[in-house]
Design a protein around this motif. Structure first.
Motif, PDB file in Angstrom:
ATOM      1  N   LEU A 117       8.516  41.711  38.626  1.00 61.29           N
ATOM      2  CA  LEU A 117       9.606  42.135  37.752  1.00 61.29           C
ATOM      3  C   LEU A 117       9.650  41.267  36.505  1.00 61.29           C
ATOM      4  O   LEU A 117       9.327  40.077  36.548  1.00 61.29           O
ATOM      5  CB  LEU A 117      10.952  42.023  38.482  1.00 61.29           C
ATOM      6  CG  LEU A 117      11.129  42.849  39.755  1.00 61.29           C
ATOM      7  CD1 LEU A 117      12.454  42.496  40.424  1.00 61.29           C
ATOM      8  CD2 LEU A 117      11.081  44.336  39.436  1.00 61.29           C
ATOM      9  N   ASP A 118      10.077  41.860  35.389  1.00 59.87           N
ATOM     10  CA  ASP A 118      10.296  41.060  34.184  1.00 59.87           C
ATOM     11  C   ASP A 118      11.729  40.520  34.184  1.00 59.87           C
ATOM     12  O   ASP A 118      12.490  40.710  35.143  1.00 59.87           O
ATOM     13  CB  ASP A 118       9.992  41.872  32.925  1.00 59.87           C
ATOM     14  CG  ASP A 118      10.897  43.087  32.770  1.00 59.87           C
ATOM     15  OD1 ASP A 118      11.969  43.132  33.412  1.00 59.87           O
ATOM     16  OD2 ASP A 118      10.531  44.005  31.999  1.00 59.87           O
ATOM     17  N   GLU A 119      12.103  39.837  33.092  1.00 64.06           N
ATOM     18  CA  GLU A 119      13.416  39.192  33.027  1.00 64.06           C
ATOM     19  C   GLU A 119      14.570  40.182  33.124  1.00 64.06           C
ATOM     20  O   GLU A 119      15.691  39.828  33.515  1.00 64.06           O
ATOM     21  CB  GLU A 119      13.551  38.404  31.717  1.00 64.06           C
ATOM     22  CG  GLU A 119      12.577  37.244  31.576  1.00 64.06           C
ATOM     23  CD  GLU A 119      11.253  37.684  30.968  1.00 64.06           C
ATOM     24  OE1 GLU A 119      10.982  38.911  30.938  1.00 64.06           O
ATOM     25  OE2 GLU A 119      10.482  36.813  30.533  1.00 64.06           O
ATOM     26  N   ASN A 120      14.301  41.442  32.785  1.00 62.77           N
ATOM     27  CA  ASN A 120      15.350  42.462  32.817  1.00 62.77           C
ATOM     28  C   ASN A 120      15.330  43.304  34.085  1.00 62.77           C
ATOM     29  O   ASN A 120      16.054  44.296  34.189  1.00 62.77           O
ATOM     30  CB  ASN A 120      15.215  43.371  31.592  1.00 62.77           C
ATOM     31  CG  ASN A 120      15.355  42.607  30.286  1.00 62.77           C
ATOM     32  OD1 ASN A 120      16.245  41.761  30.158  1.00 62.77           O
ATOM     33  ND2 ASN A 120      14.476  42.891  29.334  1.00 62.77           N
ATOM     34  N   GLY A 121      14.483  42.919  35.031  1.00 65.42           N
ATOM     35  CA  GLY A 121      14.421  43.657  36.286  1.00 65.42           C
ATOM     36  C   GLY A 121      13.483  44.846  36.269  1.00 65.42           C
ATOM     37  O   GLY A 121      13.460  45.629  37.224  1.00 65.42           O
ATOM     38  N   GLY A 122      12.708  44.989  35.202  1.00 67.43           N
ATOM     39  CA  GLY A 122      11.771  46.102  35.118  1.00 67.43           C
ATOM     40  C   GLY A 122      10.441  45.774  35.777  1.00 67.43           C
ATOM     41  O   GLY A 122      10.009  44.611  35.800  1.00 67.43           O
ATOM     42  N   ASP A 123       9.800  46.789  36.322  1.00 67.54           N
ATOM     43  CA  ASP A 123       8.499  46.593  36.964  1.00 67.54           C
ATOM     44  C   ASP A 123       7.437  46.228  35.929  1.00 67.54           C
ATOM     45  O   ASP A 123       7.414  46.775  34.820  1.00 67.54           O
ATOM     46  CB  ASP A 123       8.063  47.865  37.695  1.00 67.54           C
ATOM     47  CG  ASP A 123       8.902  48.141  38.932  1.00 67.54           C
ATOM     48  OD1 ASP A 123       9.367  47.168  39.547  1.00 67.54           O
ATOM     49  OD2 ASP A 123       9.083  49.327  39.274  1.00 67.54           O
ATOM     50  N   VAL A 124       6.556  45.313  36.304  1.00 65.02           N
ATOM     51  CA  VAL A 124       5.428  44.926  35.458  1.00 65.02           C
ATOM     52  C   VAL A 124       4.139  45.325  36.170  1.00 65.02           C
ATOM     53  O   VAL A 124       3.894  44.907  37.307  1.00 65.02           O
ATOM     54  CB  VAL A 124       5.418  43.409  35.185  1.00 65.02           C
ATOM     55  CG1 VAL A 124       4.185  43.022  34.374  1.00 65.02           C
ATOM     56  CG2 VAL A 124       6.693  42.992  34.465  1.00 65.02           C
ATOM     57  N   PHE A 125       3.355  46.153  35.506  1.00 63.76           N
ATOM     58  CA  PHE A 125       2.081  46.601  36.058  1.00 63.76           C
ATOM     59  C   PHE A 125       0.936  46.027  35.221  1.00 63.76           C
ATOM     60  O   PHE A 125       1.049  45.911  34.002  1.00 63.76           O
ATOM     61  CB  PHE A 125       1.988  48.128  36.062  1.00 63.76           C
ATOM     62  CG  PHE A 125       2.930  48.786  37.026  1.00 63.76           C
ATOM     63  CD1 PHE A 125       2.521  49.087  38.316  1.00 63.76           C
ATOM     64  CD2 PHE A 125       4.230  49.097  36.649  1.00 63.76           C
ATOM     65  CE1 PHE A 125       3.386  49.691  39.210  1.00 63.76           C
ATOM     66  CE2 PHE A 125       5.107  49.701  37.537  1.00 63.76           C
ATOM     67  CZ  PHE A 125       4.689  49.999  38.823  1.00 63.76           C
ATOM     68  N   VAL A 126      -0.152  45.684  35.886  1.00 59.62           N
ATOM     69  CA  VAL A 126      -1.340  45.187  35.189  1.00 59.62           C
ATOM     70  C   VAL A 126      -2.560  45.930  35.725  1.00 59.62           C
ATOM     71  O   VAL A 126      -2.547  46.464  36.837  1.00 59.62           O
ATOM     72  CB  VAL A 126      -1.532  43.668  35.390  1.00 59.62           C
ATOM     73  CG1 VAL A 126      -0.385  42.892  34.777  1.00 59.62           C
ATOM     74  CG2 VAL A 126      -1.681  43.330  36.870  1.00 59.62           C
ATOM     75  N   ALA A 127      -3.607  45.957  34.918  1.00 59.90           N
ATOM     76  CA  ALA A 127      -4.857  46.562  35.373  1.00 59.90           C
ATOM     77  C   ALA A 127      -5.420  45.751  36.536  1.00 59.90           C
ATOM     78  O   ALA A 127      -5.390  44.517  36.516  1.00 59.90           O
ATOM     79  CB  ALA A 127      -5.857  46.607  34.226  1.00 59.90           C
ATOM     80  N   MET A 128      -5.916  46.435  37.553  1.00 62.03           N
ATOM     81  CA  MET A 128      -6.492  45.730  38.694  1.00 62.03           C
ATOM     82  C   MET A 128      -7.627  44.808  38.258  1.00 62.03           C
ATOM     83  O   MET A 128      -7.812  43.718  38.814  1.00 62.03           O
ATOM     84  CB  MET A 128      -6.997  46.722  39.740  1.00 62.03           C
ATOM     85  CG  MET A 128      -7.618  46.061  40.954  1.00 62.03           C
ATOM     86  SD  MET A 128      -8.188  47.208  42.215  1.00 62.03           S
ATOM     87  CE  MET A 128      -6.627  47.643  42.965  1.00 62.03           C
ATOM     88  N   SER A 129      -8.374  45.221  37.254  1.00 60.02           N
ATOM     89  CA  SER A 129      -9.507  44.421  36.794  1.00 60.02           C
ATOM     90  C   SER A 129      -9.079  43.098  36.174  1.00 60.02           C
ATOM     91  O   SER A 129      -9.915  42.220  35.946  1.00 60.02           O
ATOM     92  CB  SER A 129     -10.333  45.215  35.778  1.00 60.02           C
ATOM     93  OG  SER A 129      -9.547  45.567  34.657  1.00 60.02           O
ATOM     94  N   LYS A 130      -7.775  42.949  35.874  1.00 60.86           N
ATOM     95  CA  LYS A 130      -7.276  41.718  35.271  1.00 60.86           C
ATOM     96  C   LYS A 130      -6.613  40.787  36.278  1.00 60.86           C
ATOM     97  O   LYS A 130      -6.176  39.692  35.917  1.00 60.86           O
ATOM     98  CB  LYS A 130      -6.278  42.050  34.153  1.00 60.86           C
ATOM     99  CG  LYS A 130      -6.890  42.785  32.974  1.00 60.86           C
ATOM    100  CD  LYS A 130      -7.986  41.975  32.312  1.00 60.86           C
ATOM    101  CE  LYS A 130      -8.552  42.693  31.097  1.00 60.86           C
ATOM    102  NZ  LYS A 130      -9.666  41.921  30.472  1.00 60.86           N
ATOM    103  N   LEU A 131      -6.511  41.215  37.534  1.00 62.29           N
ATOM    104  CA  LEU A 131      -5.868  40.362  38.529  1.00 62.29           C
ATOM    105  C   LEU A 131      -6.666  39.091  38.784  1.00 62.29           C
ATOM    106  O   LEU A 131      -6.105  38.006  38.948  1.00 62.29           O
ATOM    107  CB  LEU A 131      -5.702  41.125  39.844  1.00 62.29           C
ATOM    108  CG  LEU A 131      -4.559  42.134  39.924  1.00 62.29           C
ATOM    109  CD1 LEU A 131      -4.594  42.837  41.269  1.00 62.29           C
ATOM    110  CD2 LEU A 131      -3.215  41.455  39.708  1.00 62.29           C
ATOM    111  N   LEU A 132      -7.981  39.238  38.842  1.00 61.51           N
ATOM    112  CA  LEU A 132      -8.877  38.120  39.105  1.00 61.51           C
ATOM    113  C   LEU A 132     -10.114  38.265  38.230  1.00 61.51           C
ATOM    114  O   LEU A 132     -10.415  39.367  37.754  1.00 61.51           O
ATOM    115  CB  LEU A 132      -9.299  38.102  40.581  1.00 61.51           C
ATOM    116  CG  LEU A 132      -8.228  37.743  41.611  1.00 61.51           C
ATOM    117  CD1 LEU A 132      -8.729  38.050  43.012  1.00 61.51           C
ATOM    118  CD2 LEU A 132      -7.832  36.276  41.494  1.00 61.51           C
TER     119      LEU A 132
END
Length: 268
Positions: free
Chosen positions: A112-127
């Motif tokens: 979650l971000d500071e406002n309670g919203g979901d944060v999504f990232v590309a799987m390729s950027k996780l590691l």
């Protein structure tokens, strides 16, 4: 391509060094046992220590059955994306993309971000992760057909794209492979013209030599071998043959008839 992850985890369970990411993770599960007429659920925890390399090396992929439908289509897809090709189809214009690839086209909810919203990232950027466009490809096949001809035979890739890939894929020729008619369908016999001869142990040594040759010529850090060839019948698993690593190696040296081609590749 830049495969480096831009995500940092601020946690006492994560440690970063120049070369590795060290993490401590508790895997929680529940063991369920039956006690007379009731079920007893007992939670338990398994602690895991995980080390992930931060430097993405040069990766090679060797396909067993490279000249088949899967191998030729996979190779064509990598090349089309690497060169950012576009082509015409019966449904209109198409641009190469990695839609359908779980690592290249999917996202993961990070938090979650500071406002309670979901944060999504590309799987390729996780590691830190190799990009599929950067894969170096080689492999084996019982057919001597080059990859351009194999692509045409497979009839999977649109004809216009085949035309654009043909020149490059004509230079790609599978290494000789292992053929054992006792393990695969009889309809493969007519194309079995590109073979590693000798005993099973001699075939094993040749496969190892092929992997080393591929790694050294392309200056690879790692090589992954994948099976894309025909399915095999099940082995007659026997005590003294398949039950331990030592017995398996002994059976290989003795040219035991229940050591399948896929087993030889796995051992190599």
């Amino acid at each position: 391509m830049n495969p480096t992850s831009n995500i940092t985890v601020a946690s006492p369970n994560i440690k970063y060094t120049e070369d590795y990411i060290f993490s401590e993770y508790d895997y929680e599960e529940t063991l369920v046992t039956k006690c007379e007429r009731e079920l007893v659920a007992k939670p338990y925890r398994t602690s895991l220590s995980i080390r992930t390399g931060r430097k993405v090396g040069k990766l090679g992929v060797m396909l067993v059955g490279w000249g088949g439908n899967n191998g030729s289509t996979f190779t064509a897809a990598v090349l089309a994306n690497r060169h950012q090709l576009s082509w015409n189809t019966k449904n209109g214009h198409m641009n190469a993309n990695w839609y359908g690839s779980i690592t290249q086209a999917s996202t993961v909810r990070l938090g979650l971000d500071e406002n309670g919203g979901d944060v999504f990232v590309a799987m390729s950027k996780l590691l830190p992760m190799v990009h599929t466009d950067d894969l170096v490809i080689d492999g084996w096949d019982i057919s001597p057909m080059n990859l351009a001809e194999a692509m045409g035979r497979a009839k999977v890739i649109d004809f216009d794209l085949q035309h654009k890939l043909r020149k490059e894929m004509q230079t790609m020729k599978p290494r000789p492979a292992i053929y054992d008619p006792d393990f695969i369908a009889a309809n493969q016999a007519d194309r079995a013209l590109n073979l590693i001869r000798g005993t099973r142990y001699e075939q094993y040594l040749q496969i190892r030599a092929d992997i080393k040759d591929f790694r050294d010529k392309n200056k690879l850090d790692k090589v992954i071998v994948l099976w894309t060839a025909n399915t095999e019948r099940f082995c007659e698993v026997a005590v003294g043959v398949h039950d331990t690593g030592d017995n398996l190696e002994k059976a290989l040296r003795q040219n035991n008839s229940e050591i399948s081609p896929s087993t030889i590749f796995a051992l190599a």
